[in-house]
Design a protein around this motif. Sequence first.
Motif, PDB file in Angstrom:
ATOM      1  N   ALA A   1      41.946  43.892  46.671  1.00  0.00           N
ATOM      2  CA  ALA A   1      42.658  43.816  47.394  1.00  0.00           C
ATOM      3  C   ALA A   1      42.526  42.745  48.184  1.00  0.00           C
ATOM      4  O   ALA A   1      43.018  41.794  48.795  1.00  0.00           O
ATOM      5  CB  ALA A   1      43.152  44.492  47.581  1.00  0.00           C
ATOM      6  N   PHE A   2      41.104  42.518  48.748  1.00  0.00           N
ATOM      7  CA  PHE A   2      40.329  42.193  49.756  1.00  0.00           C
ATOM      8  C   PHE A   2      39.709  41.203  48.808  1.00  0.00           C
ATOM      9  O   PHE A   2      40.426  39.597  49.659  1.00  0.00           O
ATOM     10  CB  PHE A   2      38.898  42.609  49.880  1.00  0.00           C
ATOM     11  CG  PHE A   2      39.509  43.863  51.020  1.00  0.00           C
ATOM     12  CD1 PHE A   2      39.784  44.072  51.963  1.00  0.00           C
ATOM     13  CD2 PHE A   2      38.386  45.132  51.237  1.00  0.00           C
ATOM     14  CE1 PHE A   2      39.495  44.712  52.490  1.00  0.00           C
ATOM     15  CE2 PHE A   2      38.860  46.279  51.304  1.00  0.00           C
ATOM     16  CZ  PHE A   2      39.953  46.377  52.477  1.00  0.00           C
ATOM     17  N   ALA A   3      39.321  40.339  47.683  1.00  0.00           N
ATOM     18  CA  ALA A   3      39.135  39.146  47.240  1.00  0.00           C
ATOM     19  C   ALA A   3      40.724  38.603  47.255  1.00  0.00           C
ATOM     20  O   ALA A   3      40.577  37.144  47.556  1.00  0.00           O
ATOM     21  CB  ALA A   3      38.549  39.372  45.890  1.00  0.00           C
ATOM     22  N   ASN A   4      41.668  39.250  46.490  1.00  0.00           N
ATOM     23  CA  ASN A   4      43.181  38.426  46.498  1.00  0.00           C
ATOM     24  C   ASN A   4      43.190  37.724  48.341  1.00  0.00           C
ATOM     25  O   ASN A   4      43.985  36.996  47.628  1.00  0.00           O
ATOM     26  CB  ASN A   4      44.017  39.269  45.814  1.00  0.00           C
ATOM     27  CG  ASN A   4      43.634  39.321  44.073  1.00  0.00           C
ATOM     28  OD1 ASN A   4      42.730  39.086  43.844  1.00  0.00           O
ATOM     29  ND2 ASN A   4      44.518  39.724  43.529  1.00  0.00           N
ATOM     30  N   GLU A   5      42.983  39.091  49.024  1.00  0.00           N
ATOM     31  CA  GLU A   5      43.946  38.344  50.520  1.00  0.00           C
ATOM     32  C   GLU A   5      43.045  37.174  50.896  1.00  0.00           C
ATOM     33  O   GLU A   5      43.993  36.331  51.606  1.00  0.00           O
ATOM     34  CB  GLU A   5      43.224  39.514  51.594  1.00  0.00           C
ATOM     35  CG  GLU A   5      44.151  39.492  52.756  1.00  0.00           C
ATOM     36  CD  GLU A   5      45.282  39.146  52.810  1.00  0.00           C
ATOM     37  OE1 GLU A   5      45.876  39.464  53.840  1.00  0.00           O
ATOM     38  OE2 GLU A   5      46.604  40.043  51.642  1.00  0.00           O
ATOM     39  N   ALA A   6      41.930  37.531  50.444  1.00  0.00           N
ATOM     40  CA  ALA A   6      40.763  36.302  50.795  1.00  0.00           C
ATOM     41  C   ALA A   6      41.268  34.831  51.275  1.00  0.00           C
ATOM     42  O   ALA A   6      41.365  33.652  51.460  1.00  0.00           O
ATOM     43  CB  ALA A   6      39.416  36.357  50.906  1.00  0.00           C
ATOM     44  N   LEU A   7      42.335  35.178  49.749  1.00  0.00           N
ATOM     45  CA  LEU A   7      42.549  33.118  48.792  1.00  0.00           C
ATOM     46  C   LEU A   7      43.757  32.719  50.146  1.00  0.00           C
ATOM     47  O   LEU A   7      43.627  32.009  49.882  1.00  0.00           O
ATOM     48  CB  LEU A   7      43.529  33.285  48.364  1.00  0.00           C
ATOM     49  CG  LEU A   7      41.862  33.272  46.612  1.00  0.00           C
ATOM     50  CD1 LEU A   7      42.619  33.602  45.643  1.00  0.00           C
ATOM     51  CD2 LEU A   7      41.500  32.086  46.289  1.00  0.00           C
ATOM     52  N   ARG A   8      44.064  33.489  51.101  1.00  0.00           N
ATOM     53  CA  ARG A   8      45.466  33.190  52.109  1.00  0.00           C
ATOM     54  C   ARG A   8      44.173  32.097  52.967  1.00  0.00           C
ATOM     55  O   ARG A   8      45.055  31.718  53.665  1.00  0.00           O
ATOM     56  CB  ARG A   8      46.191  34.064  52.369  1.00  0.00           C
ATOM     57  CG  ARG A   8      46.631  34.921  51.452  1.00  0.00           C
ATOM     58  CD  ARG A   8      47.620  36.285  51.708  1.00  0.00           C
ATOM     59  NE  ARG A   8      48.211  35.785  52.849  1.00  0.00           N
ATOM     60  CZ  ARG A   8      48.872  36.416  54.425  1.00  0.00           C
ATOM     61  NH1 ARG A   8      48.243  37.855  54.159  1.00  0.00           N
ATOM     62  NH2 ARG A   8      49.532  35.827  54.978  1.00  0.00           N
ATOM     63  N   PHE A   9      42.648  32.641  52.802  1.00  0.00           N
ATOM     64  CA  PHE A   9      42.490  31.864  53.993  1.00  0.00           C
ATOM     65  C   PHE A   9      41.149  30.903  53.298  1.00  0.00           C
ATOM     66  O   PHE A   9      40.923  30.793  54.805  1.00  0.00           O
ATOM     67  CB  PHE A   9      41.963  32.791  55.002  1.00  0.00           C
ATOM     68  CG  PHE A   9      42.849  33.378  55.329  1.00  0.00           C
ATOM     69  CD1 PHE A   9      44.023  33.502  57.013  1.00  0.00           C
ATOM     70  CD2 PHE A   9      43.147  35.341  54.976  1.00  0.00           C
ATOM     71  CE1 PHE A   9      45.530  34.889  57.042  1.00  0.00           C
ATOM     72  CE2 PHE A   9      43.924  36.230  55.258  1.00  0.00           C
ATOM     73  CZ  PHE A   9      45.101  35.587  56.237  1.00  0.00           C
ATOM     74  N   VAL A  10      40.892  31.175  52.144  1.00  0.00           N
ATOM     75  CA  VAL A  10      39.869  30.570  52.278  1.00  0.00           C
ATOM     76  C   VAL A  10      39.852  29.753  50.428  1.00  0.00           C
ATOM     77  O   VAL A  10      41.172  30.564  49.758  1.00  0.00           O
ATOM     78  CB  VAL A  10      38.193  31.331  51.718  1.00  0.00           C
ATOM     79  CG1 VAL A  10      38.145  31.763  53.933  1.00  0.00           C
ATOM     80  CG2 VAL A  10      38.555  32.248  50.993  1.00  0.00           C
ATOM     81  N   SER A  11      39.204  28.642  50.648  1.00  0.00           N
ATOM     82  CA  SER A  11      39.267  28.359  49.141  1.00  0.00           C
ATOM     83  C   SER A  11      39.401  28.649  47.952  1.00  0.00           C
ATOM     84  O   SER A  11      38.009  29.660  48.513  1.00  0.00           O
ATOM     85  CB  SER A  11      38.368  26.101  49.118  1.00  0.00           C
ATOM     86  OG  SER A  11      37.248  26.940  49.354  1.00  0.00           O
TER      87      SER A  11
ATOM     88  N   ALA B   1      38.952  22.236  41.931  1.00  0.00           N
ATOM     89  CA  ALA B   1      38.478  21.336  42.427  1.00  0.00           C
ATOM     90  C   ALA B   1      39.794  20.244  42.290  1.00  0.00           C
ATOM     91  O   ALA B   1      39.725  19.186  42.991  1.00  0.00           O
ATOM     92  CB  ALA B   1      37.283  21.244  43.135  1.00  0.00           C
ATOM     93  N   ALA B   2      39.327  20.082  41.638  1.00  0.00           N
ATOM     94  CA  ALA B   2      40.064  18.560  40.249  1.00  0.00           C
ATOM     95  C   ALA B   2      42.211  18.516  40.722  1.00  0.00           C
ATOM     96  O   ALA B   2      41.908  18.071  40.953  1.00  0.00           O
ATOM     97  CB  ALA B   2      39.744  18.583  38.939  1.00  0.00           C
ATOM     98  N   ARG B   3      41.868  20.130  40.936  1.00  0.00           N
ATOM     99  CA  ARG B   3      43.585  19.963  39.920  1.00  0.00           C
ATOM    100  C   ARG B   3      44.516  20.037  41.852  1.00  0.00           C
ATOM    101  O   ARG B   3      45.186  20.199  42.408  1.00  0.00           O
ATOM    102  CB  ARG B   3      43.796  21.436  39.937  1.00  0.00           C
ATOM    103  CG  ARG B   3      44.007  22.680  40.487  1.00  0.00           C
ATOM    104  CD  ARG B   3      43.837  23.886  39.449  1.00  0.00           C
ATOM    105  NE  ARG B   3      45.278  24.195  39.422  1.00  0.00           N
ATOM    106  CZ  ARG B   3      46.359  24.897  40.210  1.00  0.00           C
ATOM    107  NH1 ARG B   3      45.903  26.253  41.043  1.00  0.00           N
ATOM    108  NH2 ARG B   3      47.580  25.499  39.973  1.00  0.00           N
ATOM    109  N   SER B   4      43.587  19.669  43.383  1.00  0.00           N
ATOM    110  CA  SER B   4      44.042  20.141  44.098  1.00  0.00           C
ATOM    111  C   SER B   4      43.399  19.339  44.731  1.00  0.00           C
ATOM    112  O   SER B   4      42.126  19.330  45.237  1.00  0.00           O
ATOM    113  CB  SER B   4      43.342  21.630  44.982  1.00  0.00           C
ATOM    114  OG  SER B   4      44.067  20.904  46.638  1.00  0.00           O
ATOM    115  N   PRO B   5      43.664  17.634  45.514  1.00  0.00           N
ATOM    116  CA  PRO B   5      42.952  16.553  46.256  1.00  0.00           C
ATOM    117  C   PRO B   5      42.572  17.528  47.773  1.00  0.00           C
ATOM    118  O   PRO B   5      41.653  16.435  47.917  1.00  0.00           O
ATOM    119  CB  PRO B   5      43.733  15.700  46.230  1.00  0.00           C
ATOM    120  CG  PRO B   5      44.428  15.808  44.970  1.00  0.00           C
ATOM    121  CD  PRO B   5      45.185  17.166  44.907  1.00  0.00           C
ATOM    122  N   ALA B   6      42.708  17.980  48.230  1.00  0.00           N
ATOM    123  CA  ALA B   6      42.919  18.379  49.907  1.00  0.00           C
ATOM    124  C   ALA B   6      41.286  18.567  49.690  1.00  0.00           C
ATOM    125  O   ALA B   6      41.330  19.459  50.289  1.00  0.00           O
ATOM    126  CB  ALA B   6      44.399  19.452  50.087  1.00  0.00           C
TER     127      ALA B   6
END
Length: 390
Positions: free
Chosen positions: A140-150, A344-349
């Motif tokens: 849960a913590f790891a998934n939630e982190a994806l909302r705020f980090v790459s 990294a390849a699928r998202s230019p940003a």
Amino acid sequence: DWHPRGERHLTDLTMVATRQSSAAGSARVGSARGASRVPTEAKLVFAVAGIFFAFGAFAVLQEDVYRTSYAGERFSATFLVLIVERGVNTAVGAVGAFLLARSGRGDASADRVRSRSEPKTRVPVAAIATSGVSQMLAMAFANEALRFVSFPTQVLGKSCKMIPVMIGGVVAGRKYPASQYAQVAVVTAGVVAFNLGKSRRVSLGVSRSGAEQLERDSAYGLSLIAASLAMDLVTAALQDRVKTATLRLNPEKKSPKTSMFESMLWTNLGGACAAFCIAAGTGQLASGVSFCARHAAAARNVAFYALASVIGQLFVYFTITEFDPLVLSTATTTRKIFSTVYSAARSPAAALNKTQWGGCAAVFAAIAWETLEKYRRAQGAKRLGGKKNA
């Protein structure tokens, strides 16, 4: 990383499966290979390819669930996702445990065909379910982190698990070989380089266009990764209690172990129940269902995410049953590298600069080094065992 689950964490359930099933799997490898007509090489390719693509899809879908904009909205019901994911794994575990029980092969402490006269291993359900709760919280913590980090930041952060483990060991008075201190130093340097590279890229204004897609790591997101690592440590301690409880419940057996499907069933059931209570209490259950009703694409991503998770776990169990756990570790490490590069390849940003790629390379090199050290220790133990038997 079952993490997914993590990767496991990797994710998630991966640690329980490896700890509880590796010994039984190693004992069965010789007879299983002799009896099977399928070449060992074909089994290895099947196992590694299954882990690679199932958890590769899992990582992509995990990123899509949390980082995709659905008509201007972002999905945030993390615990609803875990209800679905853990629920699917629970169902598959229940079916597998039922079928194995009917066939008389549900006891992992025996050979593939267990004697009918031998009593079935008693399962410490409460202990396994409790470890499932901590695994669910780590995810849960790891998934939630994806909302705020790459995604690359999350993967590298979760790869730092060896750092708190070593710190805790040093505080407890444990000594480590010089190679392990070097591995931790390399991982630390790689993560620092990655984050400094990120800060430099933002300060130069390379990716400031498009605020929605700006890949800027927040302190809150990094703290969620740290919380996930802390729960991984709690899970490891709870898994030791599972082993102790299994021995206590089965004093007449030398090395009692629950079957892989029993572990899968009770671990995920504990996590699913806890996720449901948290989702209901925080309002994520209602808001998540409403979000999925408004956005069919989000519902599909969540469903496929759960499906990729259960398929990946089945390949994990197959691998640790047929091969040494080191094969599993090598496959999951390689998959993490591929997922990081693909993200990294699928998202230019989210494109990484040279400093960040250097940090990634350092972290994965340290993990590969650790895997090689484990292989050498395992080979040494086998040679020592062979000499004693001779």
